[in-house]
Design an enzyme around this catalytic site. Structure first.
Site, PDB file in Angstrom:
ATOM      1  CG  PHE A 198      -1.498   1.261   1.401  1.00  0.00           C
ATOM      2  CD1 PHE A 198      -2.748   1.482   0.816  1.00  0.00           C
ATOM      3  CD2 PHE A 198      -1.071   2.503   2.182  1.00  0.00           C
ATOM      4  CE1 PHE A 198      -3.533   2.355   1.038  1.00  0.00           C
ATOM      5  CE2 PHE A 198      -1.801   2.998   2.777  1.00  0.00           C
ATOM      6  CZ  PHE A 198      -3.009   3.889   2.272  1.00  0.00           C
ATOM      7  CG  ASP A 199       3.680   1.545   2.857  1.00  0.00           C
ATOM      8  OD1 ASP A 199       3.723   0.747   2.674  1.00  0.00           O
ATOM      9  OD2 ASP A 199       4.380   1.723   3.702  1.00  0.00           O
ATOM     10  CB  THR A 200       5.703   0.569  -2.122  1.00  0.00           C
ATOM     11  OG1 THR A 200       6.763  -0.325  -1.045  1.00  0.00           O
ATOM     12  CG2 THR A 200       6.262   0.231  -3.446  1.00  0.00           C
TER      13      THR A 200
END
Length: 447
Positions: A198-200
């Site tokens: 998600f954060d990548t």
């Protein structure tokens, strides 16, 4: 027309906290309470703004929900939220989307990152200097204690991101990130992953859209009791890299929704005396062309082992032409989003047909002159033919496929009008959208 600059958040006590720190947890009954109390004590002692700590429980099956509820009752700034489905990305999206705090952050429950980096992490977001902020364990001044296997996996993964998605941020996986709420409102709906990628994905999209990402060197100590499964997480991350890379290559992501909505961008200014974009386009086209030629030669050499020179040339040129058009569309001529992407590829294939005629004609001429020419001779002839085709391709790309559009009367002179900017996210203007997250407990002083 210049956009209003990012606005800093006022330093004052308010019912709405400036910072909301989310801690995603799954079956963390052992570490949850001491870590939350340690984080709360640190924020109360060092953070000069109102804050909130939100425990996002990812469908835990142990006593984590009971501990979360106990912490919510004991500490006024702590909130507990329960999700019935697992997924770190799902937890962050849910809590961040409903939070009323203008600055949103998250960190791992084990608090592997030194908490002294928290204020430097969020300060550029509060001041309006940056849109997102990440902790980096790979910066030169970072001090990291972890095993060789995790070090290798982390560095390899970030090298993959740099090579495949052209990422410039240094550490995608560090569980220590923050984002402005006004940015999150535009960015989160575009992020598909609900797990560890998600954060990548969020960072890649933000960077491609031109948002500013601030990096903070951190001190980090690995948690040997971590429940993260490295192999399965790595496989999921690679699938995510492939999905995002493919979407970026075909222009399927509407990054224009994020382009320049959050402040005065020097790229939107028309400066007198600055020459046109021909020189920049030539440089970009040459770089893309050089990489495409190498890609083409590799494909041709591989295909030549199984098919005739003509078929190998056609197959290699077709694949490299699609990649070349996508790269030039985005990098050389600055076209973003999906608008006219199919048309551009069709026109690129027409240009490809011209290149095919030149290179195929060169091979036919070589075959007529030397029926059994060496493979190295074939390659040399193809390189010369491709150089000639490259010059023609640039001219056709610039004049036909990606022509400069003259602005209509009264239209801004910038290449693309940015989306209407949203209202600045200040503590005085943020509306409490979800009552489940807003229970006012003023700290009493601004410190």
């Amino acid at each position: 027309m210049a956009l209003p600059a990012r606005q800093h958040l006022p330093v004052q006590a308010a019912d709405v906290p400036v910072l909301d720190v989310v801690i995603p947890v799954y079956n963390e009954e052992r570490d949850l309470e001491p870590c939350v109390r340690r984080l709360h004590e640190h924020l109360a002692r060092t953070f000069p703004y109102g804050f909130r700590i939100t425990i996002a429980d990812n469908a835990s099956t142990d006593s984590t929900p009971l501990i979360s509820a106990g912490l919510e009752g004991a500490l006024p700034e702590v909130r507990a939220f329960r999700l019935e489905e697992k997924g770190r990305g799902r937890a962050l999206r849910t809590v961040w989307s409903a939070s009323d705090a203008p600055v949103l952050a998250y960190m791992d429950v084990d608090l592997s990152t030194d908490l002294n980096a928290l204020l430097p992490l969020v300060a550029p977001l509060i001041s309006g200097h940056s849109d997102l902020a990440i902790g980096s364990r790979l910066a030169r001044s970072s001090r990291v204690v972890r095993g060789a296997k995790r070090e290798f996996v982390s560095r390899t993964y970030n090298l993959i991101l740099r090579g495949s998605l052209a990422a410039r941020f240094s550490d995608a996986q560090c569980g220590f990130k923050a984002i402005r709420r006004d940015v999150a409102q535009r960015l989160l709906p575009m992020v598909e992953d609900t797990g560890w990628f998600f954060d990548t994905e969020m960072l890649v999209l933000a960077e491609r859209a031109g948002l500013r990402i601030h990096e903070v060197p951190v001190d980090w100590v690995d948690d040997p009791a971590s429940t993260v499964h490295i192999v399965s997480t790595a496989v999921d991350d690679l699938k995510g890299v492939w999905r995002v890379g493919r979407a970026l290559a075909v222009g399927a992501l509407p990054l224009d929704r994020l382009a320049r909505p959050f402040g005065d961008d020097p790229r939107d200014r028309q400066l007198p005396g600055v020459p046109g974009g021909l020189a920049r386009q030539l440089v970009g086209f040459c770089v893309v062309g050089a990489l495409s030629t190498l890609f083409y030669l590799v494909l041709y050499s591989l295909a030549r082992t199984a098919m005739s020179p003509q078929l190998a040339n056609a197959a290699a040129l077709l694949v490299s032409a699609v990649a070349n058009t996508s790269a030039n569309r985005r990098l050389t001529f600055g076209v973003r989003g999906r608008d006219r992407a199919v048309r551009h590829q069709a026109q690129g294939l027409a240009v490809f047909a011209i290149g095919l005629a030149l290179t195929s004609g060169s091979l036919a001429a070589l075959d007529a002159a030397h029926a059994s020419a060496a493979h190295s001779t074939e390659v040399a002839v193809l390189v010369a033919a491709n150089l000639a085709a490259t010059v023609l391709r640039f001219l056709l790309f610039r004049a036909w496929v990606f022509p400069d559009r003259a602005p209509a009367p009264g239209e801004a002179a910038s290449p693309a009008a940015p989306p209407e900017p949203s209202a600045p996210a200040t503590a005085a203007t943020i509306a409490p959208e979800a009552a489940a997250f807003h229970h006012p407990h003023p700290k009493g002083d601004a410190r």
